[in-house]
Design an enzyme around this catalytic site. Structure first.
Site, PDB file in Angstrom:
ATOM      1  N   GLU A 113      -2.239  11.282   3.413  1.00 39.22           N
ATOM      2  CA  GLU A 113      -3.261  11.068   4.439  1.00 39.22           C
ATOM      3  C   GLU A 113      -3.264  12.294   5.350  1.00 39.22           C
ATOM      4  O   GLU A 113      -2.206  12.879   5.618  1.00 39.22           O
ATOM      5  CB  GLU A 113      -2.977   9.819   5.274  1.00 39.22           C
ATOM      6  CG  GLU A 113      -3.287   8.516   4.594  1.00 39.22           C
ATOM      7  CD  GLU A 113      -3.117   7.334   5.539  1.00 39.22           C
ATOM      8  OE1 GLU A 113      -4.117   6.703   5.900  1.00 39.22           O
ATOM      9  OE2 GLU A 113      -1.968   7.065   5.932  1.00 39.22           O
ATOM     10  N   GLU A 131       0.849  -1.195   0.000  1.00 39.88           N
ATOM     11  CA  GLU A 131       0.000   0.000   0.000  1.00 39.88           C
ATOM     12  C   GLU A 131       0.879   1.238   0.000  1.00 39.88           C
ATOM     13  O   GLU A 131       1.850   1.313   0.765  1.00 39.88           O
ATOM     14  CB  GLU A 131      -0.907   0.016   1.231  1.00 39.88           C
ATOM     15  CG  GLU A 131      -1.753   1.283   1.365  1.00 39.88           C
ATOM     16  CD  GLU A 131      -2.623   1.272   2.621  1.00 39.88           C
ATOM     17  OE1 GLU A 131      -3.030   0.169   3.051  1.00 39.88           O
ATOM     18  OE2 GLU A 131      -2.881   2.358   3.177  1.00 39.88           O
TER      19      GLU A 131
END
Length: 549
Positions: free
Chosen positions: A442, A437
């Site tokens: 974020e 990932e």
């Protein structure tokens, strides 16, 4: 094929039995020399047409003796090994049909011993000059523990070929300095044999199961004073694990006289999973537990793979390697382009694995006025208190390496958790985190202004991701460009063209395959945290997505 067995022992005794006449030793009890020593040798897959074996060079030896506590085998090819049960498989590696004088020494209490010598004739067709050249540099090459790389030390079940149980983060073992200061040198002697020298600076990092070998004890791995001086030899042979060529070179190295690769796990045999000019990835099965596999990474960089002293890209302006625009999404239409995007709905399993509080719908992804709006709304939706949206390019737009740019404005309310990220295209087959990932961006409203760039893979899942953050002003009121620069050698994260996180990629990571894109806004959950009780609505607005290769 049936095996030919060379039964040695009482039938063929070419060695001598050494009888002890010492008085009883109070430390060991009665001192008794091993007796009735026998040795059985089985050439693997030998038959009438192939009396010297199948070319693997493998011979199974089984020694037994009364009152023996250890057996040392000297195989006549510059290698030897010690085993407690007298059972050992050995691969002879000189190509062609060769004769070897093999000696076994059975040791009893107080050091008393009996020995036996025999001759075996074995055929080996194994040859791996490329690995020999890469190990030694065709003369001499020194290797260091790749401390800067994730999973430079790891362990997992023997059948999975990945360190699923544990993988060390970069420089995690700094508190055990005896590990990172090791130097292992491979060189060639005048006869083209591989010579192994291990400089451990007088101390070795011992696995907890083998502390007694170094004179220690306790319940944790430890640095113990241990002598590794002197040259040893390395034989290369065909690996017997049966691992496929997609995960292994198919070659194993066997180090003579108890030699080992920096971390002591009671083995001198290591399968070479991958080797390049400056990177070595090996797998060893510990003597104490054959159900486990330990993994070690090495590099020719004295800084452990951190770049050999080169200046890090972090804090500098991104200098891209990719200028060819291969795909872009400008969100100029009246609706989401479903030829490129999938709309995921629901709450997933346990809030998408993160205890998230939103329910994703198609209605919360709105395209208008040249941008995509992912709206998180406080409303009852299918039993959940919040609605939002999550879109992906899985099976539609997938990329291996390149530069990914996303220009976006982020929500700021407490409890919001927007993300711009990627998953490996094999996600459906291997699951997470095996797929890898890459979190390009974020952000959580509870820590307004800090943007994170994070990588997840086996050994670095959940909160153990390889992550760094940077402060970005006005994330909620201004558009900023969030960039991933991705090659086989490195992964860079940047905001507004300034690098804030650099990762040294290598072939052992999952980041060497096509990935697909994901855009979403989660609510709450493990990272998003507490949601503002007065929350009503917030939005991640995306101006464009561009991919360059």
């Amino acid at each position: 094929m049936k095996n030919f067995k060379y039964i040695l022992g009482l039938l063929i005794i070419l060695g001598s039995f050494l009888q002890s006449c010492q008085d009883d030793d109070h430390d060991f009890g009665e001192v008794v020399a091993p007796s009735n020593l026998s040795l059985e040798a089985t050439i693997v897959n030998a038959d009438d047409d192939n009396p010297y074996g199948d070319g693997s060079g493998q011979v199974q030896f089984v020694a037994s003796a009364d009152n023996a506590i250890n057996y040392k085998f000297a195989f006549g090819d510059n290698t030897s090994t010690n085993v407690s049960d007298g059972n050992v498989m050995h691969s002879f590696t000189s190509t062609g049909v060769n004769e070897y004088v093999v000696t076994v020494i059975a040791t009893g209490t107080g050091g008393t011993a009996s020995s036996m010598t025999t001759t075996v004739t074995v055929f080996s067709e194994f040859d791996d000059p490329e690995t020999k050249s890469l190990l030694t540099g065709d003369d001499t090459k020194t290797w260091y523990v790749a401390a800067a790389l994730p999973a430079h030390l790891g362990v997992g079940p023997v059948e999975t070929v990945t360190p699923d149980y544990y993988a060390a983060a970069p420089f995690e073992k700094t508190g055990n300095p005896c590990f990172y200061d090791d130097m292992i040198t491979f060189s060639l002697d005048a006869n083209n044999n591989i010579v192994f020298n291990h400089d451990n600076n007088d101390a070795t990092f011992f696995n907890v199961d083998f502390l007694s070998v170094g004179g220690g004890g306790g319940s944790e791995d430890q640095c113990l004073t241990f002598d590794t001086s002197g040259n040893k030899f390395v034989n290369l042979a065909s690996a017997q694990s049966g691992l496929g060529e997609d995960v292994s070179t198919g070659t194993q190295m066997m180090i003579s006289d108890g030699g080992f690769m920096s971390y002591y796990i009671g083995t001198s045999t290591y399968e070479i999973l991958e080797i390049t000019d400056d990177y070595l990835y090996v797998r060893g099965i510990p003597g104490s537990n054959p159900a486990l596999a330990w993994y070690l990474k090495f590099t020719t960089d004295p800084d452990g793979g951190a770049g050999g002293g080169n200046q890090s890209a972090e804090g500098s302006e991104l200098e891209t390697e990719f200028e060819n625009l291969v795909w872009e999404e400008e969100f100029d239409g009246a609706a989401l382009d479903t030829d490129s995007w999938n709309i995921e709905t629901g709450n997933g399993d346990n809030g998408w694995g993160n205890n998230e509080s939103q329910y994703y719908t198609a209605d919360n992804a709105v395209v208008s006025d040249g941008t995509l709006k992912i709206n998180a709304i406080a409303e009852n939706t299918n039993g959940f208190d919040y609605s939002s949206a999550r879109i992906t390019t899985m099976d539609k737009q997938e990329f291996e390496y390149g530069r990914v740019e996303v220009r976006a404005k982020l929500p700021s309310a407490a409890g919001t958790w927007p993300a711009i990220w990627m998953l490996g295209s094999n996600f459906a087959e291997v699951g997470w985190p095996n797929s890898g990932e890459i979190d390009i961006m974020e952000h959580v409203g509870n820590d307004l202004g800090e943007v994170l760039g994070t990588l997840h893979m086996p050994g670095n899942s959940g909160g153990e991701g390889i992550s760094k953050g940077t402060e970005v002003e006005n994330v909620e009121s201004e558009f900023h460009t969030y960039t991933l620069e991705w090659t086989a050698d490195h992964i860079l994260f940047a905001v507004d063209n300034v690098v804030f996180h650099e990762f040294e990629n290598n072939a052992s990571t999952p980041f060497n395959q096509p990935f697909f894109l994901i855009l979403n806004v989660a609510m709450g959950g493990n990272l998003g945290g507490t949601i503002d009780p007065n929350f009503t609505q917030d939005t991640m607005e995306v101006d464009y997505v561009k991919v360059f290769q």
